[in-house]
Design an enzyme around this catalytic site. Sequence first.
Site, short mmCIF file in Angstrom:
data_model
loop_
_atom_site.label_atom_id
_atom_site.label_comp_id
_atom_site.label_asym_id
_atom_site.label_seq_id
_atom_site.Cartn_x
_atom_site.Cartn_y
_atom_site.Cartn_z
N HIS A 184 0.84 -1.20 0.00
CA HIS A 184 0.00 0.00 0.00
C HIS A 184 0.88 1.26 0.00
O HIS A 184 0.58 2.23 -0.70
CB HIS A 184 -0.87 0.05 1.26
CG HIS A 184 -1.80 -1.11 1.43
ND1 HIS A 184 -1.67 -2.04 2.44
CD2 HIS A 184 -2.90 -1.49 0.73
CE1 HIS A 184 -2.64 -2.93 2.36
NE2 HIS A 184 -3.40 -2.63 1.32
N ARG B 39 -3.69 -10.12 4.75
CA ARG B 39 -4.09 -11.44 5.25
C ARG B 39 -2.88 -12.28 5.71
O ARG B 39 -3.07 -13.30 6.37
CB ARG B 39 -4.85 -12.23 4.18
CG ARG B 39 -6.23 -11.69 3.89
CD ARG B 39 -6.96 -12.60 2.90
NE ARG B 39 -8.31 -12.14 2.62
CZ ARG B 39 -8.64 -11.28 1.65
NH1 ARG B 39 -7.70 -10.78 0.87
NH2 ARG B 39 -9.89 -10.92 1.46
P1 AMP Z 1 -6.32 -4.04 -0.36
O1 AMP Z 1 -6.16 -3.22 0.90
O2 AMP Z 1 -5.83 -5.43 -0.23
O3 AMP Z 1 -7.69 -3.92 -0.96
O4 AMP Z 1 -5.34 -3.38 -1.43
C1 AMP Z 1 -5.41 -2.02 -1.75
C2 AMP Z 1 -4.54 -1.76 -2.94
O5 AMP Z 1 -3.20 -2.12 -2.62
C3 AMP Z 1 -4.93 -2.57 -4.18
O6 AMP Z 1 -4.78 -1.76 -5.33
C4 AMP Z 1 -3.95 -3.68 -4.15
O7 AMP Z 1 -3.68 -4.23 -5.44
C5 AMP Z 1 -2.71 -2.99 -3.61
N1 AMP Z 1 -1.80 -3.98 -3.03
C6 AMP Z 1 -2.11 -4.90 -2.08
N2 AMP Z 1 -1.04 -5.70 -1.85
C7 AMP Z 1 -0.05 -5.26 -2.67
C8 AMP Z 1 1.29 -5.68 -2.90
N3 AMP Z 1 1.82 -6.69 -2.25
N4 AMP Z 1 2.00 -5.01 -3.81
C9 AMP Z 1 1.46 -3.97 -4.50
N5 AMP Z 1 0.21 -3.53 -4.33
C10 AMP Z 1 -0.54 -4.16 -3.42
#
Ligand code: AMP
Length: 296
Positions: free
Chosen positions: A31, A181
């Site tokens: 993030h 997660r």
């Molecule tokens: P989430 O909080 O999991 O919904 O993710 C929010 C944003 O962060 C989304 O655009 C995800 O694709 C991005 N994101 C989550 N994990 C990663 C990661 N390991 N590397 C790059 N972007 C990420």
Amino acid sequence: MRRVSTFAEVRELNHGSVGLVPTMGFLHEGHLSLIAAADKEHDHVVVSVFVNPLQFGDARDLDTYPRDIERDAELAGTAGGDVLFVPSLGHMYPEGAATTVDVGSVGDAMEGVHRPGHFSGVATVVAKLFAGVQPDAAYFGQKDAQQLAVVSSIATDLAFPVDVRACPVVREHDGLALSSRNVRVGADDRLAALSLFRGLSTGADAFEAGERSVDAVVAAVLAETHRAGGVDVEYVSVADARSARVADGFEGKQFLAIAAQVGGVRLIDNVSIDVPRGIVDRGTRLTSRSILYERP
Ligand code: AMP
């Protein structure tokens, strides 16, 4: 960093060019890389934190999703965020709100098969964020490659004047793709979880060495997860980066993706494939332990 809970407050604070980073919170370096990219390219960065029930099919996954808004506020501010937007459930979905977004075929395969309704939930919340925040650009991770295709389609198909920006996958020092997660993956399951990226890497190595059979590359991925044991694979697929259609041959820009359950936690990962150039982007790797595991 200012913390607000309504779209009107967000828009009141907007100035200059605005970059939006939508998240579900419990921030990690993945993030933070999006926030840093937005900060580099825009005057003002809005980070949203909303655990969107519409995109969860599994009630247990929603209940156990990690949350810590104070931690998120501190991390987002340090990374370059200006406003933390934390809407309530009632603000995002007021009583009577019934309109949802149907993403069409881009959401059919892979995640769409294993998480029915997931992309409609994602698309509905993203469309609302685009309309309510009115950013110039929005930043998404390639970690969720099919989601990226879905979000790009929303911007194009619904004529949102938002530039969708893609950022590389950020991995833990051992290769596991960062995900909020991951804090739920026990020490014993961690070794099994590592086989996801090891498998993708092995498949990617084969591609880079000249292998052009999708079946052979997929088999190379599965060989690693089978060897590790304890990995319940949902799919391993090669798909087109824009349409997210599963492919039976290598062509154009694609990604090699895996989804699996490990110790009761659902994990996804992928590597990007540039077929004409014959190269694979595996993302970046942290050199030390992730902030995910830091305890206050
Ligand atoms: P989430 O909080 O999991 O919904 O993710 C929010 C944003 O962060 C989304 O655009 C995800 O694709 C991005 N994101 C989550 N994990 C990663 C990661 N390991 N590397 C790059 N972007 C990420």
